[in-house]
Enzyme design. Structure first.
Site, PDB file in Angstrom:
ATOM      1  N   ARG A 149      -9.577  18.594 -43.899  1.00  0.00           N
ATOM      2  CA  ARG A 149      -9.181  17.410 -43.150  1.00  0.00           C
ATOM      3  C   ARG A 149      -9.562  16.140 -43.912  1.00  0.00           C
ATOM      4  O   ARG A 149     -10.613  16.086 -44.536  1.00  0.00           O
ATOM      5  CB  ARG A 149      -9.891  17.398 -41.786  1.00  0.00           C
ATOM      6  CG  ARG A 149      -9.287  18.363 -40.811  1.00  0.00           C
ATOM      7  CD  ARG A 149     -10.132  18.529 -39.574  1.00  0.00           C
ATOM      8  NE  ARG A 149     -10.684  17.301 -39.027  1.00  0.00           N
ATOM      9  CZ  ARG A 149     -11.363  17.249 -37.880  1.00  0.00           C
ATOM     10  NH1 ARG A 149     -11.563  18.353 -37.182  1.00  0.00           N
ATOM     11  NH2 ARG A 149     -11.861  16.108 -37.445  1.00  0.00           N
ATOM     12  N   ARG A 197     -15.885  11.478 -24.907  1.00  0.00           N
ATOM     13  CA  ARG A 197     -16.683  10.998 -26.023  1.00  0.00           C
ATOM     14  C   ARG A 197     -17.277   9.624 -25.744  1.00  0.00           C
ATOM     15  O   ARG A 197     -17.994   9.099 -26.579  1.00  0.00           O
ATOM     16  CB  ARG A 197     -15.801  10.900 -27.259  1.00  0.00           C
ATOM     17  CG  ARG A 197     -15.994  12.086 -28.242  1.00  0.00           C
ATOM     18  CD  ARG A 197     -15.232  11.726 -29.422  1.00  0.00           C
ATOM     19  NE  ARG A 197     -15.278  12.317 -30.680  1.00  0.00           N
ATOM     20  CZ  ARG A 197     -14.610  13.371 -31.109  1.00  0.00           C
ATOM     21  NH1 ARG A 197     -13.976  14.136 -30.291  1.00  0.00           N
ATOM     22  NH2 ARG A 197     -14.619  13.691 -32.365  1.00  0.00           N
ATOM     23  N   ARG A 240     -18.342   8.895 -38.572  1.00  0.00           N
ATOM     24  CA  ARG A 240     -18.166   9.692 -37.343  1.00  0.00           C
ATOM     25  C   ARG A 240     -19.518   9.982 -36.704  1.00  0.00           C
ATOM     26  O   ARG A 240     -19.647   9.987 -35.478  1.00  0.00           O
ATOM     27  CB  ARG A 240     -17.420  10.987 -37.671  1.00  0.00           C
ATOM     28  CG  ARG A 240     -15.969  10.734 -38.053  1.00  0.00           C
ATOM     29  CD  ARG A 240     -15.342  11.914 -38.758  1.00  0.00           C
ATOM     30  NE  ARG A 240     -15.223  13.096 -37.911  1.00  0.00           N
ATOM     31  CZ  ARG A 240     -15.102  14.322 -38.372  1.00  0.00           C
ATOM     32  NH1 ARG A 240     -15.116  14.553 -39.671  1.00  0.00           N
ATOM     33  NH2 ARG A 240     -14.987  15.328 -37.548  1.00  0.00           N
ATOM     34  N   ARG A 276     -15.816  22.510 -44.730  1.00  0.00           N
ATOM     35  CA  ARG A 276     -14.926  23.067 -43.690  1.00  0.00           C
ATOM     36  C   ARG A 276     -13.487  23.133 -44.179  1.00  0.00           C
ATOM     37  O   ARG A 276     -13.008  22.246 -44.866  1.00  0.00           O
ATOM     38  CB  ARG A 276     -15.003  22.180 -42.448  1.00  0.00           C
ATOM     39  CG  ARG A 276     -14.035  22.607 -41.360  1.00  0.00           C
ATOM     40  CD  ARG A 276     -14.425  22.081 -40.022  1.00  0.00           C
ATOM     41  NE  ARG A 276     -14.156  20.668 -39.856  1.00  0.00           N
ATOM     42  CZ  ARG A 276     -14.370  20.011 -38.712  1.00  0.00           C
ATOM     43  NH1 ARG A 276     -14.884  20.646 -37.674  1.00  0.00           N
ATOM     44  NH2 ARG A 276     -14.101  18.731 -38.628  1.00  0.00           N
ATOM     45  N   LYS A 287     -18.674  23.076 -32.387  1.00  0.00           N
ATOM     46  CA  LYS A 287     -18.079  23.102 -31.048  1.00  0.00           C
ATOM     47  C   LYS A 287     -16.729  23.816 -31.049  1.00  0.00           C
ATOM     48  O   LYS A 287     -16.450  24.613 -30.167  1.00  0.00           O
ATOM     49  CB  LYS A 287     -17.857  21.671 -30.516  1.00  0.00           C
ATOM     50  CG  LYS A 287     -19.122  20.841 -30.413  1.00  0.00           C
ATOM     51  CD  LYS A 287     -18.850  19.507 -29.743  1.00  0.00           C
ATOM     52  CE  LYS A 287     -17.862  18.609 -30.475  1.00  0.00           C
ATOM     53  NZ  LYS A 287     -18.311  18.118 -31.793  1.00  0.00           N
TER      54      LYS A 287
HETATM   55  P1  AMP Z   1     -12.377  15.895 -33.805  1.00  0.00           P
HETATM   56  O1  AMP Z   1     -11.447  16.927 -34.327  1.00  0.00           O
HETATM   57  O2  AMP Z   1     -12.868  16.199 -32.409  1.00  0.00           O
HETATM   58  O3  AMP Z   1     -13.509  15.587 -34.762  1.00  0.00           O
HETATM   59  O4  AMP Z   1     -11.518  14.536 -33.655  1.00  0.00           O
HETATM   60  C1  AMP Z   1     -10.913  13.934 -34.785  1.00  0.00           C
HETATM   61  C2  AMP Z   1     -10.653  12.472 -34.502  1.00  0.00           C
HETATM   62  O5  AMP Z   1      -9.743  12.343 -33.384  1.00  0.00           O
HETATM   63  C3  AMP Z   1     -11.868  11.649 -34.092  1.00  0.00           C
HETATM   64  O6  AMP Z   1     -12.620  11.191 -35.206  1.00  0.00           O
HETATM   65  C4  AMP Z   1     -11.205  10.512 -33.317  1.00  0.00           C
HETATM   66  O7  AMP Z   1     -10.616   9.577 -34.192  1.00  0.00           O
HETATM   67  C5  AMP Z   1     -10.106  11.234 -32.586  1.00  0.00           C
HETATM   68  N1  AMP Z   1     -10.574  11.740 -31.267  1.00  0.00           N
HETATM   69  C6  AMP Z   1     -10.661  13.033 -30.862  1.00  0.00           C
HETATM   70  N2  AMP Z   1     -11.124  13.124 -29.609  1.00  0.00           N
HETATM   71  C7  AMP Z   1     -11.355  11.850 -29.202  1.00  0.00           C
HETATM   72  C8  AMP Z   1     -11.872  11.271 -28.000  1.00  0.00           C
HETATM   73  N3  AMP Z   1     -12.235  12.020 -26.955  1.00  0.00           N
HETATM   74  N4  AMP Z   1     -11.982   9.921 -27.951  1.00  0.00           N
HETATM   75  C9  AMP Z   1     -11.604   9.141 -28.983  1.00  0.00           C
HETATM   76  N5  AMP Z   1     -11.143   9.607 -30.132  1.00  0.00           N
HETATM   77  C10 AMP Z   1     -11.006  10.968 -30.265  1.00  0.00           C
END
Ligand code: AMP
Length: 221
Positions: A160, A88, A171, A127, A13
């Site tokens: 990360r 989400r 996740r 990644r 994404k």
């Molecule tokens: P991502 O980079 O989108 O995988 O986000 C990394 C982490 O940030 C996730 O595993 C959550 O802990 C937090 N996070 C990001 N976006 C959201 C969201 N919309 N709702 C809740 N937690 C989020």
């Protein structure tokens, strides 16, 4: 153009959102990137989010919604945006609806990127992300010219913390439980469009842009 990117972690994404953002000149708004920036800057929001992010769990809705509400009010977001990683949960989607209704700025499309779990683990464990500009690489599928160095800005690439296999599995489970119901939520409103997210990254981009072009130009009557 107002676009939402849906799909499990590692579906690509972020990569595709950054390309859509260039093509349509709209901001790529990634809630994950915003949390990571807050962590790096040591803000109160970053401190609050850290425990959830480290565990691969979702940050509580109210924190995320407040952050997005603020971001969508910026000047650059008035003519469109590409939301990556938000909403989400159903609660977040309903909160977003309320925000958008207030401003009469409806969602144009929700893109669903589909890949299977083993592919997700392979992708995320390889990644690498630029510490400076956030550009995304993969050690095999999309390596930088020089190992550990960002092609775009020369910044240092890192892995990360939540891209470790155990956290990736958490996740993924959270995606199935909390986020998958959104597919139905948006399908019922006729907004959901599928993009096959496997194969060459440029091919996925071609498929993504084809869907968006199709939405821009409704078929002739
Ligand atoms: P991502 O980079 O989108 O995988 O986000 C990394 C982490 O940030 C996730 O595993 C959550 O802990 C937090 N996070 C990001 N976006 C959201 C969201 N919309 N709702 C809740 N937690 C989020």
């Amino acid at each position: 153009m107002r676009v939402i990117m849906l799909g499990p972690p590692g579906a690509g994404k972020g990569t595709q959102a950054s390309r859509i953002s260039q093509r349509y000149d709209i901001p790529h708004i990634s809630t994950g990137d915003m949390f990571r920036a807050n962590l790096k800057q040591g803000t109160a929001l970053g401190q609050e989010a850290r425990q959830y992010m480290d565990a691969g769990e979702l940050v509580p809705d109210d924190l995320v919604v407040r952050m997005v509400d603020d971001r969508l009010s910026w000047d650059d977001a008035q003519d469109g945006w590409d939301l990556d990683g938000f909403p989400r949960t159903i609660g977040q989607a309903e909160a977003l609806d309320e925000l958008l209704e207030e401003h009469d700025t409806p969602i144009d499309v929700v893109l669903r990127f589909a890949v299977d779990d083993d592919e997700v683990v392979e992708r995320l464990s390889g990644r690498r992300v630029c510490r400076e500009c956030g550009e995304i690489y993969h050690v095999h599928a999309n390596p930088p010219t020089e190992e550990g160095v960002c092609d775009a800005c020369g910044g240092e690439l890192y892995q990360r913390d939540d891209d470790q296999e155990e956290v990736i599995r958490t996740r993924l489970a959270s995606y199935v439980e909390d986020t998958e119901p959104l597919e139905q939520f948006y399908a019922e409103r006729g907004l959901l469009r599928d993009v096959e997210a496997v194969g060459d990254i440029d091919d996925v981009t071609d498929r993504t842009l084809a869907v968006l072009a199709d939405i821009e130009e409704p078929p002739p009557r």
